[in-house]
Design a protein around this motif. Structure first.
Motif: not given
Length: 337
Positions: A81-101
């Motif tokens: 997730l750190r890797g995902v957020y490191d890219v989405t933030g600067p690129a102007g995207y938001q993350v919608l995160l779900v946990d499937t257990h």
């Protein structure tokens, strides 16, 4: 009750058109930096909160990337997730995160829920979706990257590695160090754990050393405490036969190490221990634990960069990426003298 601040209010304060404000919010690369600064200052002053649903309807863009993971409490996925957020933030995207257990049925429900939010792309853990969930993904017509596992038939794109191959190779390395009675401990036994068990069994079978008394697994969640419990069970089940233990992850390996210390079993003199994932603690305990290092952060970065390129219509030269792994042999599996 005060009136809700609108996009028109931001436009008026910043001295630009409503269309320009919308572009700053949704396509900042098309607006000069001075204008962006002026609009952002107005947004901050007014406390404007963009209506993402309305923006998505108007522009056919939601600015959202859906991410599906099996556990929020597992540090392995936190690194991704750190890797995902490191890219989405600067690129102007938001993350919608779900946990499937770790539930395929819950994953199917979460995929349906995410698709209802009109994401522009999705990043999903593994390829063990239900038949209906896979159909939903195939019909979604958005970029999709499945991560963690190397898949023969991904829905769209794939970033991962072969857990079976990694386990096979690490078992070969432990056997080459002189150990012959290598046990296996597994918990949760999700698809990735199952693949690691398959790799272990194949390597032991090829060496003529496979013994089912040396294998102990449980569907219960993995933890350090579970590692302690499983190791005690393996000792009882095998009659103390093991001279080494390969654990499906580092939590179990740490638990095994701590239980050995309580039982006055010397590592690696009396028993070798190896884990999987190479979390930070593995190299810090005494003795340092051997493990399989996986580039989890890089996996998140690469997957996110792929979907953003696809959203922009850019060509993806490599749609299936093998991110590889490194076997870190440390003091806990030192060669037998």
């Amino acid at each position: 009750m005060s009136r809700r601040v609108t996009l028109s209010d931001v436009a008026e304060l910043s001295g630009v058109s409503a269309i320009t404000v919308s572009r700053v919010l949704n396509q900042p690369e098309k607006v000069s930096e001075p204008v962006q600064n002026k609009v952002n200052a107005a947004i901050s002053k007014l406390g404007y909160i963009p209506n993402r649903s309305a923006s998505a309807l108007a522009s056919a863009r939601s600015g959202v990337i859906g991410v599906v993971i099996p556990s929020l409490s597992n540090n392995v996925f936190n690194d991704v997730l750190r890797g995902v957020y490191d890219v989405t933030g600067p690129a102007g995207y938001q993350v919608l995160l779900v946990d499937t257990h770790y539930s395929p049925i819950e994953e199917e429900r979460m995929i349906r829920t995410l698709l209802g939010q009109a994401p522009e792309a999705m990043i999903i853990t593994g390829g063990n979706q239900t038949e209906h969930a896979r159909k939903l993904l195939e019909k979604a017509e958005i970029p999709i990257v499945q991560i963690m596992d190397k898949l023969d038939e991904p829905v769209d794109m794939n970033v991962g590695f072969s857990h079976r191959k990694a386990a096979f190779e690490v078992v070969e390395r432990i056997l080459a160090a002189g150990y012959t009675k290598l046990g296996f401990l597994g918990a949760r036994m999700d698809p990735r754990a199952q693949q690691r068990l398959q790799g272990y069994r194949l390597a032991m079978e090829q060496a003529g050393l496979l013994n089912d008394d040396l294998v102990l697994t449980t569907p219960r969640p993995s933890s350090i405490a579970m590692g302690c419990e499983l190791f005690k069970g393996l000792v009882a089940q095998s009659g103390g036969l093991c001279d080494a233990v390969f654990c499906v992850n580092d939590d179990l390996a740490l638990g095994t190490l701590f239980e050995c210390q309580r039982m006055n079993i010397s590592i690696p003199k009396d028993l070798a221990i190896c884990g999987f994932n190479d979390i930070e603690a593995s190299a810090l305990v005494n003795p340092p634990l051997s493990s399989v290092r996986v580039p989890r952060h890089e996996m998140g970065v690469v997957a996110t960069e792929m979907v953003i390129k696809a959203i922009k219509g850019e060509v993806i030269s490599e749609r299936v990426v093998d991110c590889g792994y490194q076997i870190k042999m440390r003091e806990s599996t030192r060669a037998v003298a």
